[in-house]
Motif scaffolding. Structure first.
Motif, PDB file in Angstrom:
ATOM      1  N   UNK A  40      33.356  99.290  30.661  1.00 17.16           N
ATOM      2  CA  UNK A  40      34.825  99.316  30.612  1.00 17.16           C
ATOM      3  C   UNK A  40      35.408  97.913  30.464  1.00 17.16           C
ATOM      4  N   UNK A  41      34.541  96.897  30.422  1.00 16.57           N
ATOM      5  CA  UNK A  41      35.031  95.549  30.126  1.00 16.57           C
ATOM      6  C   UNK A  41      35.136  94.620  31.317  1.00 16.57           C
ATOM      7  N   UNK A  42      34.453  94.930  32.427  1.00 15.87           N
ATOM      8  CA  UNK A  42      34.517  94.071  33.610  1.00 15.87           C
ATOM      9  C   UNK A  42      33.251  93.233  33.745  1.00 15.87           C
ATOM     10  N   UNK A  43      33.399  92.046  34.319  1.00 15.13           N
ATOM     11  CA  UNK A  43      32.236  91.275  34.763  1.00 15.13           C
ATOM     12  C   UNK A  43      31.777  91.908  36.069  1.00 15.13           C
ATOM     13  N   UNK A  44      30.488  92.220  36.186  1.00 16.16           N
ATOM     14  CA  UNK A  44      30.015  92.967  37.353  1.00 16.16           C
ATOM     15  C   UNK A  44      28.827  92.272  38.006  1.00 16.16           C
ATOM     16  N   UNK A  45      28.589  92.631  39.264  1.00 17.20           N
ATOM     17  CA  UNK A  45      27.450  92.074  40.010  1.00 17.20           C
ATOM     18  C   UNK A  45      26.877  93.122  40.949  1.00 17.20           C
ATOM     19  N   UNK A  46      25.573  93.064  41.129  1.00 15.97           N
ATOM     20  CA  UNK A  46      24.923  93.813  42.190  1.00 15.97           C
ATOM     21  C   UNK A  46      23.721  93.011  42.664  1.00 15.97           C
TER      22      UNK A  46
END
Lengths: 385, 181
Positions: free
Chosen positions: A71-77
């Motif tokens: 969806x266009x987000x910078x993400x982290x896990x």
């Protein structure tokens, strides 16, 4: 530069904050680290404007990351060990969808038998997933590689996810000095996430769609090419990082006293620090020993290794993992990279499930290598076999 | 490089002690490293934590086998664990005990045995001895200053708890400095 002393996991959490992920999704329970606990506090305290999604499993954690990234987000896990194992299907999916997700892996052993301790079997298990894999020697490197990973992954010529691996407990739970970069510098280096394509109701596209036999092979080829291109991106952005932050990560393989070395050790992660101390002692006693540290395991730096091993008489590969029935994963790669070279290469499986590795172990391995003894599990307690 | 090994039981704050000692050393200008012997955390089980001090960046990641200093938070551990293992000649061991005994320490090791639990109960109101022993360690080893220890304690604990813990550390520090143990 302001050095601070803090736990490795918290240093990573503070650094992830500086990368401004918009969505963080994680499973909070064992085998998790303080990284996501730290990030949960950071978001709750309003120090990072992000959606923190606390899910019911690691499978869901990375699934949510896929949705958010698409969806266009910078993400982290972040995860480790059995958590990564449970994610397996989604690990391959996220890579195949070419989503630039960054995930911290505090390396730990895989069950059974149940072990909570360090080795690198978990990330090595995902060797063939198409994720990039970077390994840190200390917590400063763990911090810096997180920033660098976003830069590489989000390059439109790469578009891949990356593991930033740092040894569980040995680094994740250690208090040591680190320089946490300034927000302004990280903003300038990374900039906001600029997705190549994203889910948009007004311009619908699909991720992870159906590929018939007419197309699947080409998808895999392009994926493989992108992983290989990441080597140059790593070097390029590593140099940019050095100009900005003063620490150079432009080499996929780190070198320590290898120029005149007769015996070269090859290893990955925090064990490199102990090896360097052992090398200093061995050199003081007249032994010409050096170390090549694998900072980037995927893509594997075969060409770099060949060039750097040129003058060695023998090579000892230290693997904190094992491909049962074959060898350690690093040794397999090194032997492949050096095919046709005249240098004997020996593999030593060690440190599995948290077995401590001391300087004396490194010296023993060098002695074994000199005698031509290798391709073995090192340090077995014969009395319990 | 100097090395410290802390022996305690789960719940006695050995890991916190290692972290605070490393923090105090670092803030006073040396490189330091603190980490636990990662085990199955259970209240009462024997635990170990380690600290290294060095003028140079610390690269070594193994556990501590030949310590310059040892802290024993609970003297009943001496029965079950070889707490003096590998201690260097000239090393110092701090032992928390109600009644002093004869300790079978390696040659050249100085023993400082005192009742840290009593000090902790009187100053903090709890038998948690880690901060008391940290004060004693500062005095006996000279690796950390009382001032830096105060900073590390205040950073970790909230207001009143920091004050009572530092009072315990300071009392032990002064007692060791005066040789009154």
């Amino acid at each position: 530069m302001t050095m601070q002393i803090m736990e490795g996991s918290i240093a990573v959490a503070e650094t992830v904050r500086l990368c401004r992920p918009q969505v963080i999704s994680a499973y909070p329970i064992t085998p998790q680290t303080h990284i996501v606990e730290g990030l949960a506090s950071i978001v709750a305290d309003g120090r990072l404007d992000a959606e923190y999604i606390c899910v019911e499993s690691e499978f869901s954690a990375l699934s949510a990351c896929i949705g958010a990234s698409a969806a266009g987000s910078r993400v982290y896990s972040a995860t480790t060990s059995q958590g990564l194992a449970l994610m397996a299907e989604v690990v391959f999916n996220s890579a195949g969808m070419r989503l630039p997700i960054v995930m911290g892996i505090a390396n730990r052993a895989i069950s059974a038998p149940l072990s909570i301790w360090n080795d690198q079997q978990d990330s090595i298990m995902m060797r063939d997933s198409g994720w990039l894999q970077f390994y840190a020697e200390d917590n400063q490197e763990a911090v810096d590689l997180h920033i660098l990973a976003y830069k590489i992954c989000e390059d439109h010529n790469i578009l891949l996810p990356a593991f930033v691996c740092f040894d569980g407990f040995i680094l994740s739970h250690v208090y040591e000095p680190v320089d946490i970069p300034e927000q302004e510098a990280v903003d300038e280096f990374l900039g906001p996430f600029n997705p190549y394509q994203k889910l948009d109701c007004n311009d619908p596209i699909s991720f992870g769609m159906y590929a018939t036999p007419e197309y699947y092979l080409e998808f895999r080829y392009e994926h493989d090419q992108a992983v290989k291109r990441a080597a140059e991106a790593f070097k390029k952005y590593g140099k940019e990082f050095a100009e900005k932050f003063g620490r150079d990560y432009s080499e996929l393989v780190t070198q320590y006293k290898t120029e005149d070395a007769e015996t070269i050790l090859i290893a990955m992660g925090s064990i490199c620090g102990t090896i360097k101390d052992a090398i200093d002692e061995m050199r003081a006693a007249g032994k010409k020993v050096g170390l090549l540290g694998i900072r980037c395991f995927r893509p594997f730096p075969s060409e770099d290794l060949r060039a750097l091993l040129g003058n060695a008489k023998r090579v000892a590969v230290l693997d904190k993992n094992v491909s049962l029935g074959a060898k350690g994963a690093v040794a397999l790669e090194v032997k492949d990279a050096c095919y046709g070279m005249e240098i004997p290469i020996y593999d030593y499986i060690l440190g599995l499930g948290g077995r401590d590795v001391r300087k004396s172990d490194i010296k023993n391995i060098v002695a074994l290598c000199e005698e031509g003894k290798g391709d073995m599990f090192y340090g077995l307690r014969e009395e319990v076999l | 490089m100097k090395e410290l090994r802390i022996h305690g039981r789960g719940g006695q704050g050995s890991v916190t002690a290692a972290e605070l000692i490393a923090t105090a050393a670092f803030t006073a200008g040396v490189f330091s490293q603190a980490f636990p012997a990662f085990g199955v955390e259970r209240r009462g089980a024997p635990v170990q934590a380690f600290v290294r001090f060095s003028d140079e960046k610390i690269r070594l990641r193994s556990q501590v086998y030949e310590p310059d200093y040892v802290i024993v938070q609970d003297s009943t551990l001496i029965r079950d664990v070889n707490v003096f293992s590998g201690m260097k000649d000239g090393g110092i061991v701090l032992i928390n005990t109600e009644k002093k005994g004869e300790y079978n320490v390696p040659a050249g090791v100085k023993v400082i045995a005192f009742d840290a639990t009593k000090i902790a109960i009187e100053e903090i109101g709890l038998p948690i001895t880690n901060t008391t022993l940290m004060g004693a360690f500062a005095a006996a080893s000279g690796e950390i200053t009382l001032e830096a220890l105060k900073g590390a304690i205040e950073e970790r604990f909230p207001g009143k708890l920091a004050a009572t813990n530092f009072a315990a550390a300071k009392r032990a520090y002064e007692m060791i400095k005066e040789g009154a143990y």
